[in-house]
Design a protein around this motif. Sequence first.
Motif, PDB file in Angstrom:
ATOM      1  N   LEU A   1      11.847  -6.898  -7.441  1.00 36.65           N
ATOM      2  CA  LEU A   1      12.488  -6.441  -6.033  1.00 36.65           C
ATOM      3  C   LEU A   1      11.371  -6.534  -5.057  1.00 36.65           C
ATOM      4  O   LEU A   1      10.374  -6.850  -5.405  1.00 36.65           O
ATOM      5  CB  LEU A   1      12.765  -4.721  -6.581  1.00 36.65           C
ATOM      6  CG  LEU A   1      13.505  -4.519  -7.765  1.00 36.65           C
ATOM      7  CD1 LEU A   1      13.854  -3.089  -8.001  1.00 36.65           C
ATOM      8  CD2 LEU A   1      14.993  -5.000  -7.142  1.00 36.65           C
ATOM      9  N   PRO A   2      11.752  -6.285  -3.697  1.00 35.70           N
ATOM     10  CA  PRO A   2      11.010  -7.013  -3.579  1.00 35.70           C
ATOM     11  C   PRO A   2      10.179  -5.783  -2.529  1.00 35.70           C
ATOM     12  O   PRO A   2      10.346  -4.730  -2.691  1.00 35.70           O
ATOM     13  CB  PRO A   2      12.308  -7.234  -2.068  1.00 35.70           C
ATOM     14  CG  PRO A   2      13.158  -6.284  -2.493  1.00 35.70           C
ATOM     15  CD  PRO A   2      13.431  -6.750  -4.095  1.00 35.70           C
ATOM     16  N   VAL A   3       9.510  -6.082  -2.029  1.00 36.46           N
ATOM     17  CA  VAL A   3       8.389  -5.046  -0.917  1.00 36.46           C
ATOM     18  C   VAL A   3       8.215  -5.564   0.785  1.00 36.46           C
ATOM     19  O   VAL A   3       8.330  -6.626   0.680  1.00 36.46           O
ATOM     20  CB  VAL A   3       7.167  -4.708  -1.531  1.00 36.46           C
ATOM     21  CG1 VAL A   3       7.395  -4.824  -3.142  1.00 36.46           C
ATOM     22  CG2 VAL A   3       6.053  -5.935  -1.273  1.00 36.46           C
ATOM     23  N   LYS A   4       8.162  -4.324   0.647  1.00 32.10           N
ATOM     24  CA  LYS A   4       8.219  -4.264   2.640  1.00 32.10           C
ATOM     25  C   LYS A   4       6.522  -5.677   3.143  1.00 32.10           C
ATOM     26  O   LYS A   4       6.117  -6.514   3.856  1.00 32.10           O
ATOM     27  CB  LYS A   4       7.340  -3.580   3.047  1.00 32.10           C
ATOM     28  CG  LYS A   4       7.103  -2.815   3.472  1.00 32.10           C
ATOM     29  CD  LYS A   4       6.502  -1.326   3.953  1.00 32.10           C
ATOM     30  CE  LYS A   4       5.723  -0.654   4.215  1.00 32.10           C
ATOM     31  NZ  LYS A   4       5.052   0.519   5.547  1.00 32.10           N
ATOM     32  N   ASN A   5       5.551  -5.773   2.483  1.00 29.43           N
ATOM     33  CA  ASN A   5       4.390  -6.197   2.745  1.00 29.43           C
ATOM     34  C   ASN A   5       4.208  -7.738   2.133  1.00 29.43           C
ATOM     35  O   ASN A   5       2.407  -7.978   2.187  1.00 29.43           O
ATOM     36  CB  ASN A   5       3.247  -5.594   2.534  1.00 29.43           C
ATOM     37  CG  ASN A   5       2.663  -4.825   1.786  1.00 29.43           C
ATOM     38  OD1 ASN A   5       3.978  -4.559   0.716  1.00 29.43           O
ATOM     39  ND2 ASN A   5       1.385  -3.921   1.058  1.00 29.43           N
ATOM     40  N   SER A   6       4.249  -8.159   1.222  1.00 34.55           N
ATOM     41  CA  SER A   6       3.908  -9.247   0.091  1.00 34.55           C
ATOM     42  C   SER A   6       5.669  -9.486  -0.430  1.00 34.55           C
ATOM     43  O   SER A   6       6.412  -9.755  -0.536  1.00 34.55           O
ATOM     44  CB  SER A   6       3.578  -8.561  -1.138  1.00 34.55           C
ATOM     45  OG  SER A   6       3.238  -9.745  -1.509  1.00 34.55           O
TER      46      SER A   6
END
Length: 332
Positions: A128-133
Motif C-alpha cells: 500500500l502507498p505512503v506519503k513520503n516514499s
Amino acid sequence: MRTIAIDAMGGENAPEAIVQAVLQAKTELKETKFILFGDQAKIKKLVGSDTDQIEIVGTTEVINDEDEPVKAIRTKKDSSLVVAAQYVKQGKADALLSLGNSGSILASGIFIIGRIKGIARPGFMPTLPVKNSDDGFNMIDVGANAKTKPEYILNWAKMAAYYAEKVRGIRNPRVALLNNGSESDKGDDVHQEAYQLLLDSELNFIGNIEGNELLDGKADVVATDGFTGNAVLKNIEGTSSVLIHLLKDNLLNSGFLVKIGALLIKNALKGLVSKFDVDKYGGAVLLGLDAPVVKTHGRSDQRAVYFTIKQVDKILKENIIDQFRAEFATDK
C-alpha cells in the motif's frame, strides 16, 4: 525456466486484459513461461501467432463471485482456477496468479496447493502507498482469516518482513503491529500477546502503530488480524478513490480560473495521483502456502495485471518459498 500458471478467466476484464498483459510482460521476462487456463478458443484468438513462452490449457468452467468458495473448488473441477492450482500442486507450474474472488483463491491455495509446514494459517498481503516514499508498505493479514492467534501474527510478520527485504529491496524492514494505541499494553489479549512475541523476535519491531499513522511511512510492514486488516484496506482504497474523484471533479467543474490553476499545478497533481497508484505494486500475496499465490483486483486492467506478473516473477527469482520452508520447519 520459471513458469506462472494464470487463471485467464478471473476478473471483470478477462480474458482480454490478462492475455494482453502476458504479451506485454513476456517481452521483458525471457526466462519465464506462462500457462493460461480458460476458454481455449477465446485465449487463442487473443494470443494470435505470438505463442513464444505461452501455453494454453483449455478448461470448461469458471468460478463466479457468487459461488461458495470451498464448494466451488470441489464441484467445478474443470474451472480455470482449480486446474491452474492443480498444475502448481503437481509441479507443472511454479506460481499461481488469479483475478478471481478472494475466497476461492484462498480455498484453492489451502486445499489444493497446501500450506508450508509450520504455518497454521496463510495471510493475504498487499503493498500500500505512503506519503513520503514510493516504496509503500506491506500489511498482513487483510482478510484471509476472520479469527487470529498471536502466533499467526508473528508468522505473518516474519514472512512479510522477508518479502519486503528480498522482493521490495528494503534493508532491515521496520515492523509494526496495528493497534488502538501506541502503548505496549493496548489492545485485547491477542494483540498484547502478539506484541510480546514480536518484541522477543529477531524482527526490527518498532511497536504499535495506529490507523491514522499507516500512510505516514513509519513502518515497512504492518501486522494485524484479518478482520481489522480487511476493514482498513477497504477504507484506504475507498477513501483514496473518493478523494481523487472529488479533486478531479472540482478542478474540472469549478469555473475557468480554477481550470487555469489546475494547469499550473498539473505536474504536482500527477505526482499525487501517482502516489496512490496501487497498480504499480502488484497484487496481494497469499503468504504461507507451498508455492507463490497472488491475487490481484477483479477490476484490474492490462496495466495492473502486467505489474502483478512482474511481481510474481520477482517472487520466484528470490526463492522466498524455500526460505519460508527452512525458517518455519524448525518452529514448534
